[in-house]
Design a protein around this motif. Structure first.
Motif, short mmCIF file in Angstrom:
data_model
loop_
_atom_site.label_atom_id
_atom_site.label_comp_id
_atom_site.label_asym_id
_atom_site.label_seq_id
_atom_site.Cartn_x
_atom_site.Cartn_y
_atom_site.Cartn_z
N LEU A 139 36.47 108.78 112.00
CA LEU A 139 36.61 109.96 112.79
C LEU A 139 37.59 110.53 112.03
N SER A 140 38.39 110.22 111.56
CA SER A 140 39.50 111.12 111.01
C SER A 140 39.24 111.48 109.53
N VAL B 18 19.73 103.74 100.84
CA VAL B 18 20.22 104.36 101.67
C VAL B 18 21.90 104.53 100.94
N ALA B 19 22.53 105.80 100.83
CA ALA B 19 23.91 105.20 100.76
C ALA B 19 24.30 106.55 102.50
N CYS B 20 25.10 105.90 103.15
CA CYS B 20 26.42 106.08 103.89
C CYS B 20 27.25 107.23 102.86
N THR B 21 26.90 108.26 103.98
CA THR B 21 27.91 109.81 102.98
C THR B 21 28.79 109.98 103.78
N ARG B 22 29.25 109.07 104.93
CA ARG B 22 30.70 109.36 105.53
C ARG B 22 31.63 108.03 104.42
N CYS B 23 30.71 107.12 104.30
CA CYS B 23 31.68 105.50 103.21
C CYS B 23 30.83 105.50 102.38
N GLN B 24 30.25 105.89 101.62
CA GLN B 24 29.58 105.57 100.36
C GLN B 24 29.15 104.43 100.30
N ASP B 32 19.26 102.19 109.72
CA ASP B 32 19.20 103.50 110.50
C ASP B 32 20.39 103.22 110.43
N ARG B 33 21.49 102.82 110.35
CA ARG B 33 23.08 102.82 110.86
C ARG B 33 24.11 102.15 110.15
N CYS B 34 24.77 102.51 109.68
CA CYS B 34 25.86 101.90 109.05
C CYS B 34 26.68 101.33 108.88
N ASP B 35 26.31 99.90 108.70
CA ASP B 35 27.20 98.79 109.29
C ASP B 35 28.69 98.44 109.92
N GLY B 38 29.37 102.27 111.18
CA GLY B 38 28.59 103.33 112.09
C GLY B 38 27.83 104.26 112.04
N ALA B 39 27.72 105.59 110.81
CA ALA B 39 27.26 106.58 110.54
C ALA B 39 25.99 106.40 110.04
#
Lengths: 207, 219
Positions: A139-140, B18-24, B32-35, B38-39
């Protein structure tokens, strides 16, 4: 044969895949083709960021409570606090804008500081992360483009030049606190390395 | 297209990941959901371009009244004036505040218009051959992302002036309806830029390499 996905890192901008490893002191890991910075750790960044987050909260609280700006001319004077400024849009649908401005310059910077404290305090103290730390950090990060303290301070400069020849201006303590706040927010963003935070959340959760 | 060789990379998608664009973090394609954070995961965001265009359209629509309606309503002893964005800039020019006039002109007219053009160009260039290389388009995207927020400066100036200049009959400044339209335009354009998936800029490099019959690729 590919290694375990947990040891890989993908560039969020161009999807190039790399094997993640901690860069040596003072080095950064940069994507080879799009040059996005992937990993840029700083020594003892955790503690510094916590201090800067605390400073942010104190400065926000101070900037809200102390007088911000005062003008006077021909016997009339007017004080404006930061809250008066954020809530200057009072007519009808413009009130929505008051809410937005309040969020952009006060609420979101303060929220990001609180979330950062929540995420990093246990990491720095070598404890396991508090519940929901990962969601808090996500979120941050999502709020980052919406934290506009530094833009507001440039807006102050522009507005002051506009008013300067119209009336006399007096700067209150809140004005200076907001200037410092701007610097603190910018420095904190420079020091924050997302990969290091995620890696430490993983590591602490595993132990 | 030989010189693209050095830009061919092993992407997460080609590796079946597949890469999570939030936490890489990188996951197998089936997730289908980053463990970790959570993105939601998407190897390529298929709805990206539709959302870019949707936000872009409302952004442009909000920008029109932002320029036609008054931004500031100024009352002094003798007069009452309503200034649009461009009107305010001309006013400043008359008062010899050329520097500030240029800041306002760049922040409220130059940057928004350039941003509309840049986002439209990036979205259109995903599907066709372009003059600009992927590197240049990537830089363009980074500039748009970085500079977009700064257009908000004019709204803040209006807020500060309206809160501060309230000197009874001598002078008072109040915000005009254009301030809301302008703020909405800035916010919509920021959302449009955020909806763009920059990985689409780079995908065609691998696709053209593949169609040329598989050049040597670094792993």
């Amino acid at each position: 044969m590919l290694p375990d996905p947990a040891e890989l890192i993908a560039c969020p901008t161009c999807d190039a895949l790399y094997r993640a490893r901690q860069p040596a002191a003072g080095e950064r890991a940069v994507c080879e083709r799009c040059h996005t910075v992937l990993i840029a750790p700083r020594a003892r960044a955790g503690m510094s960021i916590i201090m800067l987050s605390l400073a942010t909260l104190i400065l926000v609280a101070g900037a809200i409570n102390f007088p911000f700006l005062r003008i006077s001319r021909a016997g009339f004077g007017n004080d404006a606090s930061i809250l008066d400024t954020a809530l200057a849009f009072t007519e009808g649908p413009l009130q929505l804008l008051s809410l937005a401005v309040l969020a952009l310059i006060v609420l979101i910077p303060a929220t990001r500081a609180l979330l950062t404290l929540y995420v990093l305090t246990p990491v720095v103290m070598d404890r396991s992360p508090w519940r929901g730390a990962a969601q808090a950090f996500r979120l941050s990060e999502a709020l980052r483009p919406w934290s506009m303290a530094e833009i507001f301070s440039i807006g102050c400069a522009v507005a002051l030049v506009k008013v300067a020849d119209l009336a006399n201006l007096t700067f209150g303590p809140a004005f200076w606190m907001f200037c410092v706040l701007t610097v603190v927010v910018v420095v904190q963003d420079q020091w924050m390395d997302r990969w290091s935070v995620w890696a430490s959340l993983d590591r602490e959760a595993a132990t | 297209m030989r010189d693209l060789g050095k830009d061919i990379a092993l992407t997460a998608r080609d590796a079946g990941l597949v890469a999570c664009t939030r936490c890489q973090r990188v996951w197998p394609m089936a997730e289908d959901r980053c463990d970790r954070c959570g993105a939601r995961l998407a190897s390529r965001d298929t709805g990206s371009l539709s959302r870019v265009w949707a936000w872009w359209c409302v952004g442009v629509m909000a920008y029109i009244p932002a320029n036609l309606w008054p931004m500031l309503v100024t009352r002094t002893l003798m007069s009452e004036s309503e200034d649009t964005i461009v009107g305010g800039v001309i006013e400043l020019m008359h008062h010899d505040a050329v520097g500030i006039a240029i800041v306002i002109l760049v922040a409220s007219v130059g940057i928004p218009v350039a941003k509309f053009i840049a986002i439209a160009y990036l979205a259109l260039s995903v599907r066709r051959v372009t003059l600009l290389s992927a590197h240049r388009r990537q830089q363009l995207y980074e500039i748009v992302e970085y500079i977009g927020r700064w257009s908000m400066i004019d709204v803040f100036v209006v807020a500060i002036l309206s809160a501060l200049v309230q000197l009874n009959v001598v002078a008072s400044v109040n915000p005009g309806p254009a301030s809301l339209a302008f703020a909405l335009s800035v916010i919509f354009t920021m959302l449009s830029a955020q909806a763009f998936d920059p990985r689409m800029i780079w995908d065609r490099i691998e696709e053209s390499a593949r169609s040329e019959g598989g050049e040597a690729r670094p792993a």
